[in-house]
Scaffold this motif. Sequence first.
Motif, PDB file in Angstrom:
ATOM      1  N   GLU A 309      27.167  87.994  -2.266  1.00 12.88           N
ATOM      2  CA  GLU A 309      26.576  88.707  -3.404  1.00 12.88           C
ATOM      3  C   GLU A 309      27.665  89.321  -4.276  1.00 12.88           C
ATOM      4  O   GLU A 309      27.543  89.365  -5.510  1.00 12.88           O
ATOM      5  N   GLN A 310      28.720  89.781  -3.648  1.00 10.89           N
ATOM      6  CA  GLN A 310      29.825  90.367  -4.419  1.00 10.89           C
ATOM      7  C   GLN A 310      30.469  89.325  -5.331  1.00 10.89           C
ATOM      8  O   GLN A 310      30.747  89.598  -6.507  1.00 10.89           O
ATOM      9  N   ILE A 311      30.698  88.122  -4.814  1.00 15.04           N
ATOM     10  CA  ILE A 311      31.334  87.075  -5.612  1.00 15.04           C
ATOM     11  C   ILE A 311      30.401  86.635  -6.741  1.00 15.04           C
ATOM     12  O   ILE A 311      30.842  86.388  -7.876  1.00 15.04           O
ATOM     13  N   ARG A 312      29.093  86.545  -6.452  1.00 14.23           N
ATOM     14  CA  ARG A 312      28.140  86.213  -7.527  1.00 14.23           C
ATOM     15  C   ARG A 312      28.192  87.255  -8.635  1.00 14.23           C
ATOM     16  O   ARG A 312      28.143  86.924  -9.830  1.00 14.23           O
ATOM     17  N   HIS A 313      28.265  88.514  -8.250  1.00 14.40           N
ATOM     18  CA  HIS A 313      28.327  89.598  -9.244  1.00 14.40           C
ATOM     19  C   HIS A 313      29.569  89.452 -10.114  1.00 14.40           C
ATOM     20  O   HIS A 313      29.508  89.645 -11.338  1.00 14.40           O
ATOM     21  N   VAL A 314      30.722  89.115  -9.498  1.00 14.91           N
ATOM     22  CA  VAL A 314      31.953  88.946 -10.263  1.00 14.91           C
ATOM     23  C   VAL A 314      31.812  87.790 -11.248  1.00 14.91           C
ATOM     24  O   VAL A 314      32.210  87.891 -12.422  1.00 14.91           O
ATOM     25  N   MET A 316      29.065  86.590 -12.569  1.00 15.73           N
ATOM     26  CA  MET A 316      28.155  86.973 -13.650  1.00 15.73           C
ATOM     27  C   MET A 316      28.832  87.920 -14.637  1.00 15.73           C
ATOM     28  O   MET A 316      28.594  87.856 -15.842  1.00 15.73           O
ATOM     29  N   ALA A 317      29.690  88.814 -14.129  1.00 12.78           N
ATOM     30  CA  ALA A 317      30.393  89.745 -15.019  1.00 12.78           C
ATOM     31  C   ALA A 317      31.340  89.014 -15.957  1.00 12.78           C
ATOM     32  O   ALA A 317      31.625  89.481 -17.068  1.00 12.78           O
ATOM     33  N   LEU A 318      31.852  87.851 -15.509  1.00 13.50           N
ATOM     34  CA  LEU A 318      32.800  87.086 -16.317  1.00 13.50           C
ATOM     35  C   LEU A 318      32.111  85.977 -17.118  1.00 13.50           C
ATOM     36  O   LEU A 318      32.766  85.100 -17.675  1.00 13.50           O
ATOM     37  N   ASN A 351      40.407  89.072  -9.996  1.00 10.92           N
ATOM     38  CA  ASN A 351      41.704  88.530 -10.420  1.00 10.92           C
ATOM     39  C   ASN A 351      41.748  87.009 -10.296  1.00 10.92           C
ATOM     40  O   ASN A 351      42.198  86.306 -11.215  1.00 10.92           O
ATOM     41  N   LEU A 352      41.285  86.491  -9.160  1.00 11.36           N
ATOM     42  CA  LEU A 352      41.374  85.050  -8.919  1.00 11.36           C
ATOM     43  C   LEU A 352      40.449  84.262  -9.838  1.00 11.36           C
ATOM     44  O   LEU A 352      40.844  83.224 -10.389  1.00 11.36           O
ATOM     45  N   VAL A 353      39.213  84.717 -10.007  1.00  7.76           N
ATOM     46  CA  VAL A 353      38.271  83.997 -10.868  1.00  7.76           C
ATOM     47  C   VAL A 353      38.704  84.099 -12.328  1.00  7.76           C
ATOM     48  O   VAL A 353      38.605  83.122 -13.095  1.00  7.76           O
ATOM     49  N   THR A 354      39.197  85.261 -12.742  1.00  8.78           N
ATOM     50  CA  THR A 354      39.683  85.417 -14.123  1.00  8.78           C
ATOM     51  C   THR A 354      40.817  84.449 -14.405  1.00  8.78           C
ATOM     52  O   THR A 354      40.862  83.798 -15.459  1.00  8.78           O
ATOM     53  N   ASN A 355      41.774  84.337 -13.448  1.00  8.33           N
ATOM     54  CA  ASN A 355      42.891  83.401 -13.612  1.00  8.33           C
ATOM     55  C   ASN A 355      42.388  81.968 -13.689  1.00  8.33           C
ATOM     56  O   ASN A 355      42.875  81.161 -14.502  1.00  8.33           O
ATOM     57  N   ALA A 356      41.429  81.614 -12.823  1.00 11.41           N
ATOM     58  CA  ALA A 356      40.897  80.242 -12.831  1.00 11.41           C
ATOM     59  C   ALA A 356      40.281  79.914 -14.178  1.00 11.41           C
ATOM     60  O   ALA A 356      40.488  78.816 -14.731  1.00 11.41           O
ATOM     61  N   ILE A 357      39.541  80.847 -14.733  1.00  6.51           N
ATOM     62  CA  ILE A 357      38.917  80.620 -16.051  1.00  6.51           C
ATOM     63  C   ILE A 357      39.987  80.566 -17.149  1.00  6.51           C
ATOM     64  O   ILE A 357      39.942  79.718 -18.042  1.00  6.51           O
ATOM     65  N   LYS A 358      40.961  81.467 -17.059  1.00  3.84           N
ATOM     66  CA  LYS A 358      41.989  81.549 -18.101  1.00  3.84           C
ATOM     67  C   LYS A 358      42.792  80.260 -18.194  1.00  3.84           C
ATOM     68  O   LYS A 358      43.113  79.782 -19.291  1.00  3.84           O
ATOM     69  N   ASN A 363      35.499  72.796 -21.147  1.00  2.00           N
ATOM     70  CA  ASN A 363      34.712  71.760 -20.472  1.00  2.00           C
ATOM     71  C   ASN A 363      35.244  71.442 -19.074  1.00  2.00           C
ATOM     72  O   ASN A 363      34.959  70.368 -18.526  1.00  2.00           O
ATOM     73  N   GLY A 364      36.015  72.341 -18.528  1.00  2.00           N
ATOM     74  CA  GLY A 364      36.517  72.157 -17.165  1.00  2.00           C
ATOM     75  C   GLY A 364      35.533  72.684 -16.143  1.00  2.00           C
ATOM     76  O   GLY A 364      34.360  72.940 -16.449  1.00  2.00           O
ATOM     77  N   PHE A 365      36.014  72.883 -14.927  1.00  2.00           N
ATOM     78  CA  PHE A 365      35.127  73.396 -13.884  1.00  2.00           C
ATOM     79  C   PHE A 365      35.888  74.366 -12.983  1.00  2.00           C
ATOM     80  O   PHE A 365      37.118  74.298 -12.840  1.00  2.00           O
ATOM     81  N   VAL A 366      35.143  75.275 -12.363  1.00  2.92           N
ATOM     82  CA  VAL A 366      35.655  76.194 -11.349  1.00  2.92           C
ATOM     83  C   VAL A 366      34.673  76.170 -10.191  1.00  2.92           C
ATOM     84  O   VAL A 366      33.476  76.419 -10.382  1.00  2.92           O
ATOM     85  N   LYS A 367      35.166  75.850  -8.972  1.00  3.39           N
ATOM     86  CA  LYS A 367      34.324  75.788  -7.787  1.00  3.39           C
ATOM     87  C   LYS A 367      34.706  76.914  -6.830  1.00  3.39           C
ATOM     88  O   LYS A 367      35.900  77.096  -6.522  1.00  3.39           O
ATOM     89  N   ILE A 368      33.695  77.644  -6.363  1.00  6.48           N
ATOM     90  CA  ILE A 368      33.931  78.759  -5.440  1.00  6.48           C
ATOM     91  C   ILE A 368      33.073  78.524  -4.200  1.00  6.48           C
ATOM     92  O   ILE A 368      31.865  78.280  -4.308  1.00  6.48           O
ATOM     93  N   SER A 369      33.708  78.606  -3.030  1.00  5.24           N
ATOM     94  CA  SER A 369      32.965  78.374  -1.789  1.00  5.24           C
ATOM     95  C   SER A 369      33.363  79.391  -0.734  1.00  5.24           C
ATOM     96  O   SER A 369      34.482  79.922  -0.746  1.00  5.24           O
TER      97      SER A 369
END
Length: 459
Positions: A309-314, A316-318, A351-358, A363-369
């Motif tokens: 749930e924490q990762i989903r919240h992050v 959604m915030a981004l 930090n990690l998700v922001t960097n991945a997006i940056k 039209n790319g992708f980011v996968k989180i598991s």
Amino acid sequence: MKSIYVKLVLSFIITILLSVVITVVVTTFLSKQKLEMRLGQDMVKMGEDFIDLYGAEDSDKAARFLSNSSFIHFSFIIIDDQHEEKVLGQPGPPIPITPQEVDQVLDGKRYSNLNKEKGDRPQPNVVGLPFKENGRSYALFIQSHPQRQFSVIQDVQNIQLITILLVGIVLFAYVSTIIIKPIKRLSTAMKVVGQGEYNVQVEHAANDEIGLLTKNFNQMTKELNKIETMRQEFIASVSHEIQSPLTSIRGFSAALKDDIVSEDKKIQYLTIIEKESTRLSQLSSNLLKLASLDSEHQTLMLQQYRLDEQIRHVVMALEPQWTKKNIEIDLNLSNVQMEADKDLLEQVWLNLVTNAIKYTPENGFVKISISLKNEEIDVKIKDNGIGIAEEDQKYIFESFYKVDKSRTLKGSGLGLAITKKIVRLHEGEIRVESKKEQGSIFTVTLPIQKNRAKKDSSV
């Protein structure tokens, strides 16, 4: 304070002196024992040969010849059955024997004092041989004085040992100078490093202990030089990050003082000032966070919560950031409950998700598991962005390192450093797999206690 060179030479001299003393004592004792053993055998053989000559006209000359030509001075004394003495050859000091010992030889027994205790004072060696001449019994006593020989042997030994000592000291001093040279070079280089100059290398070709020390020193200075370079780049980066918003704030603040600025422009300028102030605040917050984590006094506020749930919240915030670039977000999050410092770990995922997006193109992708393995949780964040060069991967978690040297992408280079320190505080590990222009995979492994996590279903 004595130098290591002086200590080495003094240690060598003391060792050699002790060795010389021990050698002199041992060799003198052994050589004396061996000499006396050999001397006793020679004296008996000499006596037997001399008995064959006794009575001949040249027996006295033979005794004199043996005494003068030998390395050891001998005295030949004949005692008959009436205890009458006759000295042949060179006369010597009185023979230290008793009348009883003379009678034993006259009765046919041989005599020798070589194996007897002679006390502290040097005593001559005496051998007695019985023989008969014209029906009468005689005793031949041969007396030797080996002190002269011992003295000569000891003089030769002393000269040899003193020569060995002097030559050894000279050679050791020369060898020590050769050994000390690389140590002195290392010492000089260390002083230079202590003064803040890290671009120092010491030459040493040998593969010995000093060579290994030199190799490690050179490696250390290389790493220090890299860290110093990163520090300077960090200062330049922070200075740029601070100066840029300050310039904007100062410029737009001055413009707001102009009465001719329209209301729309004022709102626009105030929005820019607010945005730049937020940037400064974020930079200050990151610096304070890094200092707090570096102090090693950070206290973890542990609590039970749902990691997925924490990762989903992050994510959604981004959302504004990844929707703007039309990036596809793929979540494969197991239902995991764990105990950790929720606020600190949220900073990690942010930090990690922001960097991945940056660093992911449009039209790319980011996968989180999230996956569970034994007593550990693995969180993987994968993107198909610009990737990280292999030579940079070693340093991306350093506090002062920034991959984007051109600053085309904004950032102070503190995010991953903060991320790694938080993960380590949780006794976890963070790894990166990346190839240039092929994207990156960041894996965070966090330990969990038994019955502290459970896996329900995938989302």
